[in-house]
Design an enzyme around this catalytic site. Sequence first.
Site, PDB file in Angstrom:
ATOM      1  N   ASP A   1       0.856  -1.200   0.000  1.00  0.00           N
ATOM      2  CA  ASP A   1       0.000   0.000   0.000  1.00  0.00           C
ATOM      3  C   ASP A   1       0.889   1.248   0.000  1.00  0.00           C
ATOM      4  OD1 ASP A   1      -3.157   0.743   1.268  1.00  0.00           O
ATOM      5  OD2 ASP A   1      -1.580   2.262   1.134  1.00  0.00           O
TER       6      ASP A   1
ATOM      7  N   ASP B   1      -3.891   2.448  -5.176  1.00  0.00           N
ATOM      8  CA  ASP B   1      -2.560   2.420  -4.540  1.00  0.00           C
ATOM      9  C   ASP B   1      -2.274   1.157  -3.745  1.00  0.00           C
ATOM     10  OD1 ASP B   1      -3.921   2.784  -2.092  1.00  0.00           O
ATOM     11  OD2 ASP B   1      -2.295   4.030  -1.329  1.00  0.00           O
ATOM     12  N   GLU B   2      -3.043   0.083  -3.949  1.00  0.00           N
ATOM     13  CA  GLU B   2      -2.723  -1.139  -3.200  1.00  0.00           C
ATOM     14  C   GLU B   2      -2.936  -2.393  -4.027  1.00  0.00           C
ATOM     15  OE1 GLU B   2      -5.494  -2.234  -0.003  1.00  0.00           O
ATOM     16  OE2 GLU B   2      -6.801  -0.645  -0.730  1.00  0.00           O
TER      17      GLU B   2
HETATM   18  P1  TTP Z   1      -5.259   5.069   1.227  1.00  0.00           P
HETATM   19  O1  TTP Z   1      -4.240   4.052   0.894  1.00  0.00           O
HETATM   20  O2  TTP Z   1      -6.367   4.700   2.147  1.00  0.00           O
HETATM   21  O3  TTP Z   1      -4.564   6.344   1.876  1.00  0.00           O
HETATM   22  P2  TTP Z   1      -3.178   7.010   1.556  1.00  0.00           P
HETATM   23  O4  TTP Z   1      -2.393   6.227   0.564  1.00  0.00           O
HETATM   24  O5  TTP Z   1      -3.405   8.436   1.174  1.00  0.00           O
HETATM   25  O6  TTP Z   1      -2.455   7.025   2.957  1.00  0.00           O
HETATM   26  P3  TTP Z   1      -1.831   5.769   3.753  1.00  0.00           P
HETATM   27  O7  TTP Z   1      -0.371   6.079   3.876  1.00  0.00           O
HETATM   28  O8  TTP Z   1      -2.523   5.759   5.060  1.00  0.00           O
HETATM   29  O9  TTP Z   1      -2.097   4.559   2.926  1.00  0.00           O
HETATM   30  O10 TTP Z   1      -5.913   5.600  -0.095  1.00  0.00           O
HETATM   31  C1  TTP Z   1      -5.195   5.745  -1.318  1.00  0.00           C
HETATM   32  C2  TTP Z   1      -5.637   6.988  -2.050  1.00  0.00           C
HETATM   33  O11 TTP Z   1      -7.035   6.943  -2.281  1.00  0.00           O
HETATM   34  C3  TTP Z   1      -5.392   8.250  -1.265  1.00  0.00           C
HETATM   35  O12 TTP Z   1      -4.084   8.779  -1.486  1.00  0.00           O
HETATM   36  C4  TTP Z   1      -6.477   9.158  -1.771  1.00  0.00           C
HETATM   37  C5  TTP Z   1      -7.610   8.240  -2.155  1.00  0.00           C
HETATM   38  N1  TTP Z   1      -8.665   8.293  -1.117  1.00  0.00           N
HETATM   39  C6  TTP Z   1      -9.730   9.161  -1.294  1.00  0.00           C
HETATM   40  O13 TTP Z   1      -9.827   9.869  -2.307  1.00  0.00           O
HETATM   41  N2  TTP Z   1     -10.695   9.227  -0.315  1.00  0.00           N
HETATM   42  C7  TTP Z   1     -10.644   8.470   0.829  1.00  0.00           C
HETATM   43  O14 TTP Z   1     -11.528   8.578   1.710  1.00  0.00           O
HETATM   44  C8  TTP Z   1      -9.535   7.568   0.989  1.00  0.00           C
HETATM   45  C9  TTP Z   1      -9.430   6.729   2.238  1.00  0.00           C
HETATM   46  C10 TTP Z   1      -8.578   7.514  -0.001  1.00  0.00           C
HETATM   47 MG    MG Z   2      -2.170   4.145   0.768  1.00  0.00          MG
END
Ligand code: TTP
Ligand code: MG
Length: 359
Positions: free
Chosen positions: A9, A107-108
């Site tokens: 992720d 992103d995962e």
């Molecule tokens: P995530 O992997 O949940 O968050 P992140 O990568 O920003 O942070 P982390 O380091 O905790 O993983 O989500 C991936 C992308 O998806 C994030 O960059 C933006 C988008 N996203 C949204 O647009 N709205 C949301 O509510 C969430 C959770 C994510």
């Molecule tokens: Mg993320």
Amino acid sequence: MSRIILHVDMDSFYASVEQRRAPSLKGLPVVVGSDPKSGKGRGVVSTCSYEAREFGIHSGMPISLAYKLCPDAVYLRVNMQLYKEVSRRVMEILRSKAIRFQQVSVDEAFLDISEEVVDYKGAVNVAQEIKVQIKEQEGLTCSIGIAPTRSAAKIASDLDKPDGLTVVEPDRVAGFLEPLEVRRLQGIGRKNEEILQGLGIRTIGQLARFDRDKLVDVFGKWGTGMYLLAQGVDDSEVEERGVTRSVSREHTFDVDIGDSIVLYGALDNIAGLVHKSLQNKGFSFRTVSVKVRQADFTTFTRARTLDHDTRDPDTIRQVSGELASEFFNGRKIRLLGIRLSNLGKNKLRQTTLEDFIKE
Ligand code: TTP
Ligand code: MG
């Protein structure tokens, strides 16, 4: 045989891409989302940099509240096209590491590398390689969880963010899950968390030790689902959508069954069903696996790979019967399943008499 699954992720993905593009933003609180309009904006935060998280800002929060918490942060609109391009390149790196790969969001992704490495040490090497490659090529960091199940790997990747690497070896899954809050299990949101709290359950360990029937009373079928996840039982596979790697069928008995005649009969039925879906998809197979879950939820799988491709229903019956026989010893069984894998890619097939009869 236990599997080796990676969950990768990206860290604060949209915000990190922005910081990478404009290095002057490095080290600053960056909030990506809708326009804050000096605190009057009505949208939400998509994500924010770890610097912004220190102010209490997080994904999904009203942008007006984020602005209140940190008016001096850099506020950027979402540039989806850019993030998708970066995502595509990151996924290409990941895909190259495993035959079994599944992207689950921008992103995962999950990678089942059971066939690529022999042990968890090898898996750690792969994880480190992935980190280095993403860093060198895209200037971004990610967090990785390694575990024998998808659900444990996903929880693990989240535990040591950013730039984390958390390894949960097979014999440590229960102990790893034990102290964590139930909220970390996929499918348990705020509402379920509250209901569980009402039952005196706060941690995954408490959930694992709780009475399963009571959970079923409260949550229906999902009660069994969450109970199993809490035990660390999760046989969901890493599979790219749209790509058929296996065909499977399983059956949970209404009451646990110990009688071997009944069990062989049930296995025959399942063999018939799984053969039908194999036929529908036009595949041949080489590997037959059976899954046996005993009344106490202990779950076993046994597999055999043939030396030739076949579509023969009797082979499915015979091999699955042989594989399952060691468990048909009077012990009560809750679930039986058959999986066919190593599927033939050539969908053109010889028509057999049997096809005419069945179709
Ligand atoms: P995530 O992997 O949940 O968050 P992140 O990568 O920003 O942070 P982390 O380091 O905790 O993983 O989500 C991936 C992308 O998806 C994030 O960059 C933006 C988008 N996203 C949204 O647009 N709205 C949301 O509510 C969430 C959770 C994510
Ligand atoms: Mg993320």
